[in-house]
Each structure stands twice: as C-alpha cells, then as structure tokens.
Design an enzyme around this catalytic site. Sequence first.
Site, PDB file in Angstrom:
ATOM      1  CE  LYS B  81      -3.886   1.592   2.951  1.00  0.00           C
ATOM      2  NZ  LYS B  81      -4.683   1.201   4.135  1.00  0.00           N
ATOM      3  CB  SER B 156      -7.916   2.861   3.407  1.00  0.00           C
ATOM      4  OG  SER B 156      -7.081   2.215   4.357  1.00  0.00           O
ATOM      5  CB  SER B 180      -8.263  -0.091   6.097  1.00  0.00           C
ATOM      6  OG  SER B 180      -9.059   1.062   6.178  1.00  0.00           O
TER       7      SER B 180
END
Lengths: 72, 471
Positions: B81, B156, B180
């Site tokens: 990420k 996320s 997330s």
Amino acid sequence: MSPTDPPALGIELVRALARLEGYPPLDAETAARIAAGATSAVRAVAAAATASLFDVEPASFLAELERLGDAG
Amino acid sequence: MTGGAVPATLVAAAQAIAVGELSSVELTRRCLAAAQRLNAALNCFVRIEDAAALEAAARADAVRATGAALGPLHGVPLATKDMFYDPARETSSGSRVRQGFRAAARATVLARLAAAGAVDLGSLSMTEFALGPTGHNAFHGACRNPWNPAHIAGGSSGGAGAAVAARIVFAALGSDTGGSIRLPATVNGVLGLKPTYGRVSRAGAMPLSWSLDHVGPLARTAGDLARVLGVIAGRDPLDASSSARAVPRYEALLGRGIEGLVIGVPRNFYAADVAAAVATVLDRARAALAGLGARLVEVDVPEPGLLTELGRAIVYSEAAAVHGHWLRTRAADYSPQVRARAATGIAIPAATYLEALQLRPRLLAAFVDSVYGACDVLATPSLGIEVPTLADTDVGATEAMWETIGRLCQYTAPFNYLGLPALSLPVGFSRGRLPVGLQLVGRPFAEARLLAVAAAYQTVTDWHQREPLAA
C-alpha cells in the site's frame, strides 16, 4: 436519541471551535458532518464510562492484550 | 520455466524459485505484465516499479545461484500500500498533501519483506490518508473491483485487495484502522488479516490513529497469509507499541485441524442487519466448519456498536492531531469527506478521548472473559451487505456520509478498538456474483488459530481458486 442523551453539538459551536483552533472557516456541510460524528463519539464515551477510571492507565492496553493472550 | 503456468500460491512460487524450476525474473516479468495489462481497468497501482522490481528479481536469482540460504519470500513478487515509507520512492498516502514525499527511513515491514527476499512491484492505491472504506480517491481515481469494475474494491487498502484477487501479486501489505484490510479482502474475495495490536510493527507506516492502526497481509490462501505474517511479525525497537511476545511458527501450526474447536456465532447485533443473500452464504460457511469437526455455539457479544463509537472518539482525535497543521494550512488539498472526518476530532474534548483510551483495557478484558469463556473463535460477517457499487457509495461529505461508512465498517471496527486479531475469509458469492466474507476473531495473539480455521476451510472449498473475470 433518548430524552436522557446529552444535546447534540451544533454547527455554530463546531465553527467556533474551528476558528479557535486556527482552522479556515468551515462550510455548513462540513461543520454538520463534524457535529454529527463528534456528538455520537462523545455520547458513546459518556454512556460507556459507568464507573470510575481513577486508577486506569491507558498505556496498560498492550500489557492487557499480552496478559489475555492465546496460549497456543 | 518459460511459458508454463504461474504457480497458484505464494508458497508454491517460493518453492519453485528455490529449487530452480522458475526464475524470479521470469515470474516478476509475468506479474509486471499482468499489472500493466489490468491496471487501466482496476487502477490498483499508483506506481508500478518495473525497473526496480526486475533488478531485485535479478539479484534474487543471482543469490540463488550461489547456493546461499534463501528467505521465505525469496524472489516472490508482492506489492505494498502507498503508505509504507521507503527512501527509494515516493509515498503519497493516497493524498495530494503528500505528493512527492520521500521518507528518510524505510518502514520496518518493508525492510523485513526485503530481508525475506520479496520483490516489491510497486505502490498500491488506497483511500486518501487511509480514511475511507470504499476505495474512492479524488486524486488518484477510484480502485475497481476485479469481479465487477462497477463495484467497490473497498478501502482503505483497495489496491491491495484488487491486485491480489486479480492474480497480479501473490500477496500484499495493507493497514487497518477500522476494517481497511478486512473490507478490501472481503469485497475482492481474498483473505485479509488484521493482527493483534502490537503484533506487527507500525514504524514507518503512515499514521492515521496510533492507537488503532494495524499493519497486516492480504493473500489468496491461509498458507500464504501465514508465511507473510511470519516474516513481518515480532518486536521492533522502532515501534514502542510492538509486543515482545514470541512469534509462533504460523505455517507449522496450519494443519492442526479444527476438530473440537468451539466457534461462536453471535446471537445479538451481528445477525440483525445482514442481507439475506449474504446470510445464506455465511450459514453455508459455518456449516462447512461444523463439517470439519468444529462445534458451533451461540454467544452474546458485548455491545459492538458502542465499541465502534469509542474507537471513533480515538481515531478522530488522533487524526485531528496528525492532520492539524495541514488542515489549517492546506485544507483545500483534502477531499471534502476526508477533511470532514479528519477534522471531527476538533469537536471531541480531550477528556473524552482519554476516557475512551482508559476504557479500552477494561472493555477488552470484559469482552475476552465473556466471549472467549464460551468459544475459541468468534465468526461474524465481514460485511453484512452485498458489495455495493462505486456510484452508490460515492457520498462525499453529504448527509449520507456517516451512515455509509457505518454500514461498511459495522462488523470490523469493534475489533480495532479491542485490538483483537481478525481475519476475513472468502466463503462464496452473493446473487450478484460478488464475494462474501466470514470474519474470524480470536483472543489476543491467536493468529495461528485463525489461520488454522481458514486453512481447514480451504481444504474443503475452492472459492480461493476462482479467478475474477478481469484476470
């Protein structure tokens, strides 16, 4: 909301807090979202704090996780 | 190997590289080709690091040729990420504010992946500053679901979920402050593990909320998840909140079976808001676990909705502190929803924030006593609704904002407040042919037990072998 819940934060209070804290002016929509989110969080904490927290140290959380940890 | 099939799992790929059946360069080339081919449709990468990845793969092959001992991820392509710091590249955290930012030091988890031999393909898309469960991003564009691009990839860590599901990488690294990792895992049909608070270092990971942030892996099998967790878990002197507890040999514990394991099915709260199409799939999954020898019992779960709100008091207070300077000086560089959420803490009194923190050890102990006195593992929905569309969840900072976020995080967020390990396991598809996830929650540091349940389930089902159309 029940009749015993504390009153919700208003948009003008949120705008005043933002000004006090040095934020640029908040539009009404942003202030309304902040008011709603903060109101629910504050109400939840008030509802959960049903006993004295006099001796509770927040940093004990990791130690509590380890104490309660899985033995395998 | 040239032109043969790509191994189905990370563990198989690492083995093929270790014995010389497959070179890391060949495998990395294929993964990069898939990334380039699919990224236009999915938008799961913000940057694909072709040259750096191929250099790392060539180094991995050179090391193997020397006969040296190899790490557990040697030569295997992964991705992370866009919020883990690396001086070698930009870390934008999905934001305009951090565009062009280069950290001075590398995140501990990136260093551990590299030391284990992993090849990092690039930075995966994410919600701006990790504040959002849908995967929308006003600056980089929304990430799309490989099972149906009209639907959300979740947030996320949406890019992580989509890239693993689309077979671009074998595993990915995400972060989880309210769901997330688990939400993107759920909606993309892969596994995602939010470890126990303190299990994995957060040093060098973008902060959203120090008290509730967790770093963890997404992968397609329990074995792959176990391998990555084994690499990244453990005490880190750079993260004062990391635990010194010994790291179990997760892979060695995978096959212990679940005969006699007591799985708790919540009687309250979790059953109330689940769509019928999701409930049917979850029922089948629980029946499969019973078929493997687990015993299902109904349990009462202490007020999960309240736990979510207590977590919000912490997240928004800490986020307002983290973002305070930029909210004062660069407010226009935030999207309206993220600005509103990050600024919510300005209206939460400091004493309220601290009380929410003080309540945490006490409520954790009460939860563990009450739930894990009655079962070994709790099984809840990961998401109670069918995977929604991007259009339906594109609510910005309108009045629908809190309700939309609340509906998506309803089942995941309580466990960030409690710090408990929670794993989302893909268990089938809803009527709309979109994935459904079962969330397994254990007592502190019970990751090995959750992985064993997932591994047992995957021995009798084939959901993890299904590939989305986009792949």
